[in-house]
Design an enzyme around this catalytic site. Structure first.
Site, mmCIF file in Angstrom:
data_model
loop_
_atom_site.group_PDB
_atom_site.id
_atom_site.type_symbol
_atom_site.label_atom_id
_atom_site.label_comp_id
_atom_site.label_asym_id
_atom_site.label_seq_id
_atom_site.Cartn_x
_atom_site.Cartn_y
_atom_site.Cartn_z
ATOM 1 N N GLY A 72 36.197 47.390 39.215
ATOM 2 C CA GLY A 72 35.775 48.590 39.919
ATOM 3 C C GLY A 72 36.353 49.841 39.280
ATOM 4 N N THR A 73 37.599 49.751 38.840
ATOM 5 C CA THR A 73 38.223 50.892 38.170
ATOM 6 C C THR A 73 37.474 51.264 36.899
ATOM 7 O OG1 THR A 73 40.402 50.365 39.068
ATOM 8 C CG2 THR A 73 40.353 51.714 37.079
ATOM 9 N N HIS A 196 35.860 41.490 43.779
ATOM 10 C CA HIS A 196 36.922 40.786 44.504
ATOM 11 C C HIS A 196 37.121 41.342 45.909
ATOM 12 C CE1 HIS A 196 40.282 43.775 44.142
ATOM 13 N NE2 HIS A 196 39.540 44.214 43.148
ATOM 14 N N CYS A 320 57.473 56.617 49.436
ATOM 15 C CA CYS A 320 58.503 56.084 48.533
ATOM 16 C C CYS A 320 58.324 54.604 48.234
ATOM 17 C CB CYS A 320 59.898 56.334 49.098
ATOM 18 S SG CYS A 320 60.273 58.097 49.242
#
Length: 375
Positions: A72-73, A196, A320
């Protein structure tokens, strides 16, 4: 440890049984290069064309409008850069919401000049601001996700598409969070998916580009996928992705109704049994299987780790994290609590007993963590 409960389906779903069966079969017959003219190559081409046709039908485009990528990226990177490059003479501005996936934010910055549109407390893009942004001179592309991957809030795709159409700007929709769960509203110029997320294998992304939307690949072209995804395609994985999506579309309505009821119950139980907890995202106009909440005075990583020890797999976008030392950009853009954040997302194998047990165990874990820091 109790029996494991996988409640992180929004990150990745287990392989669908339909995909597993097709994948194993295709490994024996779909290994050849589909660009070759010999028998093995023609067989591979037939299988690849079949996978493309099934996936294209699922997202409502023609097979020649759908490109397969390695993730997808990769589909986001290819789509954003190719459309922006084709419209370079018009301008270099890429409009996007503040809560897009980080892959979209990075691709927008690499492809041109980003123009960020803010969101409200539920995570929905400000339509008026979006309209102003796409109407400005020099806009190459607009990007808006179908629904947020962290909090589940749906975006106003149809209205945004109308604004883009009036401005003559193509709209790219990252639908990775939605495909396999519900239909994506119409009007987009390009669409992104990731196998996925719907129970297909990892390593398969899709980029649908409607006819009439100009694209110019930003890297040297070869004969694969019109240059949008160079290299030998993983045909068995593509076939498995198609089989999984075809099966999920049949199941989606029933699963969606079931998951929405369970998430609604979980939302109410958390609010009733936990103090200083903020459930984020739109309570109604959202994906049916996602619930995100933040707990004050609790570290998100500590909460995820404690839940994992109790047998629950969940994710966190809280402040964080070890890899970034920064809060979730989605939660920060919404203006909600970023500390002690947990996302629960249900999959096709999730049971009510798992959801019920999670709701029963969570309050005690939160109280224990707070007590450990003197609260």
């Amino acid at each position: 440890m109790n029996e494991r409960a996988y409640l992180d389906a929004a990150t990745s779903e287990p392989l669908h049984p339909a995909a597993r069966e097709v994948l194993l079969s295709a490994l024996d017959c779909g290994w050849a290069d589909p660009a070759r003219l010999h028998h093995e190559g023609r067989t591979a081409r037939l299988l690849l064309d079949n996978a493309r046709a099934v996936l294209a039908d699922a997202v409502g485009v023609r097979p020649d409008e759908l490109y397969l990528t390695t993730s997808g990226t990769a589909a986001i990177q290819a789509g954003v850069t190719a459309i922006a490059a084709a419209r370079r003479r018009i301008g270099a501005t890429v409009v996007h919401s503040a809560v897009e996936h980080s892959a979209v934010l990075h691709a927008a910055a690499a492809a041109g000049t980003p123009s960020e549109v803010g969101v409200g407390l539920t995570g929905r893009a400000d339509l008026a601001a979006f309209g102003d942004a796409v109407s400005a001179p020099g806009v190459a592309l607009a990007a808006l996700q179908s629904a947020n991957h962290e909090v589940g809030t749906r975006q106003p795709i149809e209205q945004a598409a109308d604004l883009c159409r009036q401005a003559g700007v193509p709209l790219l929709v990252d639908a990775a969070a939605s495909i396999g769960h519900e239909d994506v509203p119409a009007g987009w110029s390009a669409l992104i998916g990731s196998a996925h997320k719907w129970g297909g294998p990892a390593g398969v992304g899709l980029l649908a580009v409607r006819r009439g939307t100009r694209i110019t690949p930003s890297w040297p072209m070869d004969e694969r996928e019109d240059g949008l995804s160079p290299g030998h395609p993983n045909i068995p994985a593509a076939l498995a992705a198609a089989a999984a999506l075809q099966a999920r579309r049949v199941e989606a309505a029933d699963l969606g109704e079931q998951h929405r009821a369970w998430i609604d119950e979980l939302r109410h139980r958390l609010a009733a049994e936990l103090e200083d907890v903020e459930v984020v995202g739109d309570p109604d106009d959202r994906l049916p299987h996602v619930l995100t909440f933040s707990c004050l005075y609790v570290d998100g990583e500590a909460l995820v780790t404690a839940l994992d020890a109790e047998g629950f797999a969940v994710s966190s976008g809280s402040a964080c994290t070890a890899s970034t030392l920064r809060p979730s950009h989605v939660l920060a853009a919404m203006g909600v609590l970023t500390h002690g954040n947990v996302r629960v997302s249900l999959g096709r194998t999730t049971t009510y007993d798992e959801v019920d047990r999670f709701a029963a165990v969570l309050p005690g874990i939160v109280r224990r963590i707070r007590a450990e820091v003197g609260l």
